[in-house]
Design a protein around this motif. Structure first.
Motif, PDB file in Angstrom:
ATOM      1  N   LYS A  18     -16.341   8.313   0.042  1.00 43.56           N
ATOM      2  CA  LYS A  18     -14.932   7.955  -0.046  1.00 43.56           C
ATOM      3  C   LYS A  18     -14.099   9.223  -0.110  1.00 43.56           C
ATOM      4  CE  LYS A  18     -11.082   5.823  -0.606  1.00 43.56           C
ATOM      5  NZ  LYS A  18     -10.459   5.195   0.582  1.00 43.56           N
ATOM      6  N   PHE A  20      -9.853  10.423   0.204  1.00 47.24           N
ATOM      7  CA  PHE A  20      -8.473   9.949   0.256  1.00 47.24           C
ATOM      8  C   PHE A  20      -7.681  10.828   1.213  1.00 47.24           C
ATOM      9  CE2 PHE A  20     -10.118   8.592  -3.808  1.00 47.24           C
ATOM     10  CZ  PHE A  20      -9.688   7.276  -3.862  1.00 47.24           C
ATOM     11  N   HIS A  23      -1.191  11.600   3.075  1.00 42.17           N
ATOM     12  CA  HIS A  23      -0.366  11.970   4.226  1.00 42.17           C
ATOM     13  C   HIS A  23       0.747  12.936   3.852  1.00 42.17           C
ATOM     14  CE1 HIS A  23      -2.226   9.089   6.998  1.00 42.17           C
ATOM     15  NE2 HIS A  23      -2.353   8.319   5.940  1.00 42.17           N
ATOM     16  N   GLU A  24       1.415  12.669   2.715  1.00 42.59           N
ATOM     17  CA  GLU A  24       2.540  13.512   2.306  1.00 42.59           C
ATOM     18  C   GLU A  24       2.095  14.961   2.114  1.00 42.59           C
ATOM     19  OE1 GLU A  24       6.117  12.172   0.597  1.00 42.59           O
ATOM     20  OE2 GLU A  24       5.634  11.600   2.653  1.00 42.59           O
ATOM     21  N   ARG A  64     -14.048  -3.167  -3.692  1.00 38.45           N
ATOM     22  CA  ARG A  64     -13.093  -3.059  -2.578  1.00 38.45           C
ATOM     23  C   ARG A  64     -11.655  -2.794  -3.025  1.00 38.45           C
ATOM     24  NH1 ARG A  64     -14.097  -5.209   2.742  1.00 38.45           N
ATOM     25  NH2 ARG A  64     -11.923  -5.832   3.068  1.00 38.45           N
ATOM     26  N   THR A  65     -11.514  -2.310  -4.291  1.00 33.93           N
ATOM     27  CA  THR A  65     -10.206  -1.798  -4.682  1.00 33.93           C
ATOM     28  C   THR A  65      -9.939  -0.517  -3.895  1.00 33.93           C
ATOM     29  OG1 THR A  65     -10.428  -2.746  -6.882  1.00 33.93           O
ATOM     30  CG2 THR A  65      -8.854  -0.943  -6.650  1.00 33.93           C
ATOM     31  N   TYR A  66     -11.006   0.209  -3.575  1.00 36.80           N
ATOM     32  CA  TYR A  66     -10.922   1.329  -2.639  1.00 36.80           C
ATOM     33  C   TYR A  66     -11.609   0.915  -1.346  1.00 36.80           C
ATOM     34  CZ  TYR A  66      -9.721   4.601  -6.458  1.00 36.80           C
ATOM     35  OH  TYR A  66      -9.130   5.262  -7.501  1.00 36.80           O
ATOM     36  N   GLU A  90     -11.445 -10.160   3.934  1.00 36.63           N
ATOM     37  CA  GLU A  90     -10.783 -10.152   2.620  1.00 36.63           C
ATOM     38  C   GLU A  90     -10.953 -11.467   1.861  1.00 36.63           C
ATOM     39  OE1 GLU A  90      -6.936  -9.141   3.996  1.00 36.63           O
ATOM     40  OE2 GLU A  90      -7.601  -7.143   4.583  1.00 36.63           O
TER      41      GLU A  90
ATOM     42  N   SER B 253      -2.461  -3.987   5.991  1.00 32.62           N
ATOM     43  CA  SER B 253      -2.708  -5.228   5.264  1.00 32.62           C
ATOM     44  C   SER B 253      -4.033  -5.110   4.532  1.00 32.62           C
ATOM     45  CB  SER B 253      -2.739  -6.420   6.224  1.00 32.62           C
ATOM     46  OG  SER B 253      -3.873  -6.336   7.050  1.00 32.62           O
ATOM     47  N   GLN B 258      -6.147  -3.148  -3.471  1.00 31.55           N
ATOM     48  CA  GLN B 258      -6.467  -2.032  -2.579  1.00 31.55           C
ATOM     49  C   GLN B 258      -5.188  -1.413  -1.997  1.00 31.55           C
ATOM     50  OE1 GLN B 258      -7.269  -2.562   1.493  1.00 31.55           O
ATOM     51  NE2 GLN B 258      -6.386  -0.528   1.244  1.00 31.55           N
ATOM     52  N   GLU B 261      -3.725   0.629  -4.902  1.00 29.55           N
ATOM     53  CA  GLU B 261      -4.496   1.758  -5.444  1.00 29.55           C
ATOM     54  C   GLU B 261      -5.021   2.700  -4.365  1.00 29.55           C
ATOM     55  OE1 GLU B 261      -7.112   1.553  -8.723  1.00 29.55           O
ATOM     56  OE2 GLU B 261      -6.446  -0.442  -9.290  1.00 29.55           O
ATOM     57  N   ASP B 262      -5.195   2.175  -3.158  1.00 30.34           N
ATOM     58  CA  ASP B 262      -5.725   3.025  -2.085  1.00 30.34           C
ATOM     59  C   ASP B 262      -4.977   2.727  -0.785  1.00 30.34           C
ATOM     60  OD1 ASP B 262      -7.339   4.731  -0.600  1.00 30.34           O
ATOM     61  OD2 ASP B 262      -8.994   3.292  -0.425  1.00 30.34           O
ATOM     62  N   GLN B 264      -3.350   3.124   2.754  1.00 29.30           N
ATOM     63  CA  GLN B 264      -3.845   3.935   3.861  1.00 29.30           C
ATOM     64  C   GLN B 264      -2.710   4.595   4.646  1.00 29.30           C
ATOM     65  OE1 GLN B 264      -7.431   4.025   4.380  1.00 29.30           O
ATOM     66  NE2 GLN B 264      -7.135   3.206   2.311  1.00 29.30           N
ATOM     67  N   HIS B 265      -1.621   3.872   4.812  1.00 30.68           N
ATOM     68  CA  HIS B 265      -0.545   4.347   5.668  1.00 30.68           C
ATOM     69  C   HIS B 265       0.401   5.273   4.887  1.00 30.68           C
ATOM     70  CE1 HIS B 265       2.951   4.173   8.364  1.00 30.68           C
ATOM     71  NE2 HIS B 265       2.132   3.710   9.296  1.00 30.68           N
ATOM     72  N   ALA B 266       0.928   6.284   5.573  1.00 28.30           N
ATOM     73  CA  ALA B 266       1.813   7.252   4.910  1.00 28.30           C
ATOM     74  C   ALA B 266       2.981   6.551   4.216  1.00 28.30           C
ATOM     75  CB  ALA B 266       2.335   8.266   5.927  1.00 28.30           C
ATOM     76  N   GLN B 269       1.862   4.780   1.074  1.00 26.01           N
ATOM     77  CA  GLN B 269       1.577   5.779   0.031  1.00 26.01           C
ATOM     78  C   GLN B 269       2.868   6.238  -0.643  1.00 26.01           C
ATOM     79  OE1 GLN B 269      -0.855   8.957   1.673  1.00 26.01           O
ATOM     80  NE2 GLN B 269      -2.627   7.607   1.882  1.00 26.01           N
ATOM     81  N   ARG B 270       3.912   6.434   0.164  1.00 23.94           N
ATOM     82  CA  ARG B 270       5.185   6.866  -0.385  1.00 23.94           C
ATOM     83  C   ARG B 270       5.800   5.760  -1.242  1.00 23.94           C
ATOM     84  NH1 ARG B 270       6.847   9.033   4.271  1.00 23.94           N
ATOM     85  NH2 ARG B 270       8.294   7.370   4.750  1.00 23.94           N
TER      86      ARG B 270
END
Lengths: 245, 276
Positions: A18, A20, A23-24, A64-66, A90, B253, B258, B261-262, B264-266, B269-270
């Motif tokens: 895993k 992360f 992006h920022e 699957r929280t991550y 899901e 989606s 998830q 907490e995780d 994926q898209h910028a 995340q912001r």
């Protein structure tokens, strides 16, 4: 006192990684790298390793929280069907969470404004159990965990850390999932309560529940684990997103 | 598990549209306005499914297209393209292909809608009880005393004082109007509910009570719900799965925990990082 292994695991993790993508910050942060392990019915597998080794990440990946970055997380259902939790639909994951896989996280996350006994009874009610019966079982579990009866009817919002953790554990244990993930379940409990929890976990093991756990105290690993998996922090390769792409 | 709704490639364009509309809009272009023809691409290629008893969250900022999507499904807006299958009592309906009368019938009897603005969901010229009666009259219930007792039950359920059922909704507080709207939406026990920013603009304590009510209803009736909101707290509380929309597109989606907490898209995340 190691038990003889069942030949077939309930969970087999193969090459789980895993990282992360932030992006920022234009960074990739590795958290787990090439983790392999097996968990068996009626046994406890302990994850050990220093801070930053990705122990919690493995549990969150399985739940699957991550979203796993790579590898396979093979879970074998009641019916013996093999499901890769990394890729499963899901709805299927939600269904497994309801019926087969439980997770006691480090901190209690619960709906606000709900009484403690309702929070603990919730997983049973979701499975379709009658409300009264579910509440009775919840009270039994809270009592087994030494949580004062005066607290059962109120929301845990104002509880101490140790009280919240007991509510969290009670909710996780009461539904007896086939696979239970435990993230430092006894970290803020006193010795007496910890002993109670150890007994309850031993009982669940005897009932055939499979467990994958992280313990704060090494002596608990020594006492309770049937298998131990050592994790190391992944090598820090912080690449920029551009380099990866 | 029973599927209730399957939406495929739903799009809604305001304006005449051109062949560049989809190519030159969306999150990569930071706009939903076509630079060629000026049309607004309110939603494009929105697809998802929904199961019985499930709450799906649609999250995004104003103008992301989240409300447009549910308004199309409730026939408030006509989609430009795409289709949606509604599964009900062993039958399936391609709902955008139905004629207007059949669509109205579905909206009245099998769907429920709660708007952010109670003026859209309630008739302010008739009493709270009358609003519920109106919806019941459009379905099968025709007998006065049946309607009266059903309205009383619904208002009791949503904690509106039944002594006030003959008052006009304009006399009610915002939170109370929302409760009447929810009671009206529930009147026909619909298997599918749309909730569009239902707690936005209400006091925190009122928000909490409305959210609790929604959760209780979901447990009691096993209705499938689509909850549209810009509020991460509402998503966290209600939704099992979540879609994130931006400039008319679904950018991400997944399971709600998830997404939070995780992400994926910028953009997600912001969004998650800026939550209070």
């Amino acid at each position: 006192m190691k038990k003889i292994k069942n030949d077939k695991p309930i969970l087999r993790v193969e090459g789980f990684s895993k990282y992360f993508e932030l992006h920022e910050q234009h960074k990739i942060i590795p958290s787990s790298d090439d983790v392999n392990l097996e968990v068996f019915s009626g046994q406890l597998t302990a994850l050990i390793g220093p801070t930053g080794a990705g122990k919690s990440t493995v549990l969150k990946g399985i739940y699957r929280t991550y979203l796993p970055s790579s590898g396979r997380l093979l879970f074998y259902t009641k019916e013996g069907i093999e499901i890769d939790l990394a890729k499963a639909d899901e709805h299927l994951i939600l269904n497994l969470r309801k019926n087969e896989i439980g997770f006691v996280t480090q901190f209690l996350h619960a709906l606000p404004r709900q009484s403690t006994e309702d929070i603990v009874a919730q997983p049973l009610i979701q499975r379709g159990m009658d409300k009264k019966q579910a509440r009775d079982l919840a009270r039994e579990m809270l009592s087994a965990m030494n949580l004062p009866e005066a607290l059962w009817g109120i929301s845990p919002a104002t509880f101490s850390g140790g009280e919240k953790q007991r509510v969290n554990l009670a909710r996780g244990l009461v539904s007896r999932p086939r696979l239970l993930l435990l993230d430092e379940p006894t970290a803020s409990l006193d010795i007496n309560t910890t002993e109670k929890i150890v007994m309850l976990i031993e009982n669940l093991k005897d009932d055939g529940v499979a467990m994958l756990a992280i313990f704060h105290h090494p002596e608990l690993v020594e006492r309770m684990a049937d298998n131990v998996v050592q994790l190391e922090p992944p090598t820090r390769i912080e690449k920029t997103l551009k380099e990866i792409a | 598990m029973d599927k209730v709704l399957e939406v495929s490639s739903l799009s809604k364009i305001y304006g005449k549209g051109c062949s560049f509309c989809f190519e030159l809009t969306g999150p990569e272009f930071n706009t939903n306005i076509c630079p060629q023809c000026g049309s607004v691409i309110a939603a494009h290629d929105v697809s998802f499914d929904l199961f019985k008893g499930e709450i799906l969250g649609i999250m995004g900022e104003s103008g992301s297209g989240k409300s447009t999507a549910v308004k199309c499904l409730y026939f408030d807006e006509e989609p430009s393209s795409g289709n949606a299958i509604f599964y009900d009592k062993g039958k399936q309906y391609d709902i955008f292909e139905l004629n207007a009368a059949r669509q109205r019938q579905l909206a009245n009897q099998r769907f429920g809608m709660v708007y952010q603005n109670p003026h859209l969901g309630l008739n302010f010229d008739i009493s709270a009880g009358g609003n519920i009666a109106e919806r019941l009259l459009m379905s099968e219930v025709k007998n006065y005393s049946d309607i009266r007792s059903r309205a009383t039950n619904l208002l009791t359920r949503t904690e509106v004082l039944t002594e006030r059922m003959d008052e006009l909704p304009k006399n009610f507080s915002g939170g109370m109007q929302q409760r009447v709207q929810i009671a009206k939406a529930l009147a026909t026990n619909p298997p599918l509910l749309f909730l569009d920013e239902v707690t936005t603009g209400l006091d925190l304590s009122v928000q909490a009570a409305i959210l609790d009510l929604i959760l209780e209803i979901q447990q009691e009736q096993e209705a499938a719900m689509i909850v549209v909101t810009h509020d991460l707290g509402v998503i966290r509380l209600l939704a099992g799965r979540t879609l994130v929309m931006k400039y008319g597109r679904v950018i991400e989606s997944g399971l709600t925990d998830q997404i939070l907490e995780d992400p994926q898209h910028a953009y997600t995340q912001r969004l998650v990082a800026s939550a209070l």
